[in-house]
Design an enzyme around this catalytic site. Sequence first.
Site, PDB file in Angstrom:
ATOM      1  N   ARG A   1       0.843  -1.197   0.000  1.00 44.80           N
ATOM      2  CA  ARG A   1       0.000   0.000   0.000  1.00 44.80           C
ATOM      3  C   ARG A   1       0.880   1.249   0.000  1.00 44.80           C
ATOM      4  NH1 ARG A   1      -3.501  -2.792  -1.542  1.00 44.80           N
ATOM      5  NH2 ARG A   1      -5.488  -3.252  -0.553  1.00 44.80           N
TER       6      ARG A   1
ATOM      7  N   HIS B   1      -0.904   0.099  -9.778  1.00 51.39           N
ATOM      8  CA  HIS B   1      -1.630  -0.819  -8.878  1.00 51.39           C
ATOM      9  C   HIS B   1      -2.171  -2.017  -9.667  1.00 51.39           C
ATOM     10  CE1 HIS B   1      -3.896  -1.073  -4.803  1.00 51.39           C
ATOM     11  NE2 HIS B   1      -3.715  -2.278  -5.313  1.00 51.39           N
TER      12      HIS B   1
HETATM   13  P1  NAP Z   1      -2.040 -11.575   4.815  1.00 49.49           P
HETATM   14  O1  NAP Z   1      -2.224 -12.977   4.347  1.00 49.49           O
HETATM   15  O2  NAP Z   1      -2.984 -11.009   5.808  1.00 49.49           O
HETATM   16  O3  NAP Z   1      -0.554 -11.484   5.409  1.00 49.49           O
HETATM   17  C1  NAP Z   1      -0.066 -10.339   6.038  1.00 49.49           C
HETATM   18  C2  NAP Z   1       1.340 -10.624   6.549  1.00 49.49           C
HETATM   19  O4  NAP Z   1       1.876  -9.429   7.112  1.00 49.49           O
HETATM   20  C3  NAP Z   1       1.353 -11.679   7.665  1.00 49.49           C
HETATM   21  O5  NAP Z   1       2.480 -12.514   7.537  1.00 49.49           O
HETATM   22  C4  NAP Z   1       1.461 -10.839   8.930  1.00 49.49           C
HETATM   23  O6  NAP Z   1       2.087 -11.487  10.022  1.00 49.49           O
HETATM   24  C5  NAP Z   1       2.332  -9.712   8.433  1.00 49.49           C
HETATM   25  N1  NAP Z   1       2.211  -8.536   9.292  1.00 49.49           N
HETATM   26  C6  NAP Z   1       1.099  -7.833   9.596  1.00 49.49           C
HETATM   27  N2  NAP Z   1       1.386  -6.851  10.460  1.00 49.49           N
HETATM   28  C7  NAP Z   1       2.711  -6.929  10.706  1.00 49.49           C
HETATM   29  C8  NAP Z   1       3.601  -6.202  11.535  1.00 49.49           C
HETATM   30  N3  NAP Z   1       3.181  -5.173  12.292  1.00 49.49           N
HETATM   31  N4  NAP Z   1       4.890  -6.580  11.565  1.00 49.49           N
HETATM   32  C9  NAP Z   1       5.342  -7.633  10.825  1.00 49.49           C
HETATM   33  N5  NAP Z   1       4.542  -8.372  10.015  1.00 49.49           N
HETATM   34  C10 NAP Z   1       3.245  -8.020   9.968  1.00 49.49           C
HETATM   35  O7  NAP Z   1      -2.016 -10.590   3.580  1.00 49.49           O
HETATM   36  P2  NAP Z   1      -1.770 -10.914   2.031  1.00 49.49           P
HETATM   37  O8  NAP Z   1      -2.958 -11.560   1.464  1.00 49.49           O
HETATM   38  O9  NAP Z   1      -0.462 -11.587   1.893  1.00 49.49           O
HETATM   39  O10 NAP Z   1      -1.709  -9.428   1.443  1.00 49.49           O
HETATM   40  C11 NAP Z   1      -0.783  -8.475   1.938  1.00 49.49           C
HETATM   41  C12 NAP Z   1      -1.100  -7.092   1.438  1.00 49.49           C
HETATM   42  O11 NAP Z   1      -0.745  -6.981   0.053  1.00 49.49           O
HETATM   43  C13 NAP Z   1      -2.575  -6.714   1.452  1.00 49.49           C
HETATM   44  O12 NAP Z   1      -2.986  -6.296   2.732  1.00 49.49           O
HETATM   45  C14 NAP Z   1      -2.634  -5.588   0.442  1.00 49.49           C
HETATM   46  O13 NAP Z   1      -2.405  -4.362   1.078  1.00 49.49           O
HETATM   47  C15 NAP Z   1      -1.464  -5.889  -0.492  1.00 49.49           C
HETATM   48  N6  NAP Z   1      -1.935  -6.279  -1.849  1.00 49.49           N
HETATM   49  C16 NAP Z   1      -1.543  -5.532  -2.909  1.00 49.49           C
HETATM   50  C17 NAP Z   1      -1.919  -5.913  -4.189  1.00 49.49           C
HETATM   51  C18 NAP Z   1      -1.488  -5.142  -5.396  1.00 49.49           C
HETATM   52  O14 NAP Z   1      -1.995  -5.394  -6.480  1.00 49.49           O
HETATM   53  N7  NAP Z   1      -0.559  -4.219  -5.272  1.00 49.49           N
HETATM   54  C19 NAP Z   1      -2.694  -7.062  -4.365  1.00 49.49           C
HETATM   55  C20 NAP Z   1      -3.077  -7.788  -3.262  1.00 49.49           C
HETATM   56  C21 NAP Z   1      -2.682  -7.392  -1.995  1.00 49.49           C
HETATM   57  P3  NAP Z   1       1.407 -12.793  10.691  1.00 49.49           P
HETATM   58  O15 NAP Z   1       1.580 -13.897   9.652  1.00 49.49           O
HETATM   59  O16 NAP Z   1       2.212 -13.036  11.897  1.00 49.49           O
HETATM   60  O17 NAP Z   1      -0.027 -12.446  10.930  1.00 49.49           O
HETATM   61  C1  GLV Z   2      -5.237  -5.252  -3.919  1.00 51.10           C
HETATM   62  O1  GLV Z   2      -4.596  -4.283  -3.759  1.00 51.10           O
HETATM   63  C2  GLV Z   2      -5.717  -6.097  -2.872  1.00 51.10           C
HETATM   64  O2  GLV Z   2      -5.727  -5.704  -1.699  1.00 51.10           O
HETATM   65  O3  GLV Z   2      -6.125  -7.241  -3.186  1.00 51.10           O
END
Ligand code: NAP
Ligand code: GLV
Length: 310
Positions: A225, A273
């Site tokens: 983000r 994005h």
């Molecule tokens: P997720 O499965 O919820 O995983 C989040 C990870 O971040 C977990 O490993 C979590 O730790 C860790 N985390 C959270 N808070 C933290 C902190 N304070 N310190 C250290 N680690 C921390 O999320 P995801 O599905 O992988 O997605 C991640 C993010 O990618 C989304 O929230 C979104 O903002 C972004 N995204 C971007 C796009 C794009 O197109 N650019 C697409 C999809 C997603 P734990 O495992 O210990 O809980």
């Molecule tokens: C995209 O940014 C998502 O959060 O899936």
Amino acid sequence: MTIAVSLPAEDKTEWWCQMLRDLMPDWKIEPLDKVEDPDAVTYTVVWRPATGAMTPFSNLKAIVSLGAGIDHVLADKQLPQDVPIIRTVGTDLTQRMKEYVALHVLRHHREMPAIEANQGRKLWEQIIVPPATQRRVGVMGLGNLGSAAAELLSQIGFPVVGWSRSPKELQGVQCYSGPDGFKSFLEGTEILVCLLPLTDSTRGILNADTFNQLKRGGSIINAARGPHMVDSDLIEALNSGQIGAATLDVFHVEPLPDTHPFWSNPKITVTPHIASMIDAPTGSKIVAKNIRIFEETGTVPDLADAKRGY
Ligand code: NAP
Ligand code: GLV
């Protein structure tokens, strides 16, 4: 039994409505701003909803976030409290993110921006880089996306370190966790990939202090983000050479305004994005399945924790 759908563009909202109507013929699927009977709405399906958009719906069972992140839902200060938020994730989203991360890590690793610039000048300069086995890559966030990307990078040959909130074990990835593990995670890292959710603890985490702990001349890839980044710190780190290059997919304001200095900085690659956006044909199937499971069981595996922020 109505599902109200809202995306920032009208044509996208209509596209998602149509896909969901085809998959869920027993439900009334309406654009959120055209709902006829607010009391009949039991689910909303949203990407970046307007503030207060969900206050008319007093019978909401769940809010479906069209994406992995839920920060855009929580940004609504009038959001109905204690309504579960369902994330829309899956192999499609993970595959796309793996592609994006591998592409840009390899691009930085193999100095492609410099080679492309040389082509423009018809300059034959052999830029010899170390093999991937000597370039440490750090992945912040080891959830669905971060863990898959980290494992792929390890398979390519990079020494990979990962950082999460709670301790993890991943094949080929040296894992660190919590604030105590952050320093060791950063030390010696040359390419830093951010795949964290946006929360109060992670906002602004891509800042001068973080950059200064990386190996000098390293690269940053932010596909999480925009507000993870302190923009002015990145510009300064690029100017000083502490950071060599950056690929940015997400921004404080999207679309990135014309006047933003990131557009014209030769050390920055801007992507709009698109690292991993779920599309309606794939995403509608995941949404329909999640709503069906939620109706049957009152929960789904991809439920977010609003208090935790992700
Ligand atoms: P997720 O499965 O919820 O995983 C989040 C990870 O971040 C977990 O490993 C979590 O730790 C860790 N985390 C959270 N808070 C933290 C902190 N304070 N310190 C250290 N680690 C921390 O999320 P995801 O599905 O992988 O997605 C991640 C993010 O990618 C989304 O929230 C979104 O903002 C972004 N995204 C971007 C796009 C794009 O197109 N650019 C697409 C999809 C997603 P734990 O495992 O210990 O809980
Ligand atoms: C995209 O940014 C998502 O959060 O899936």
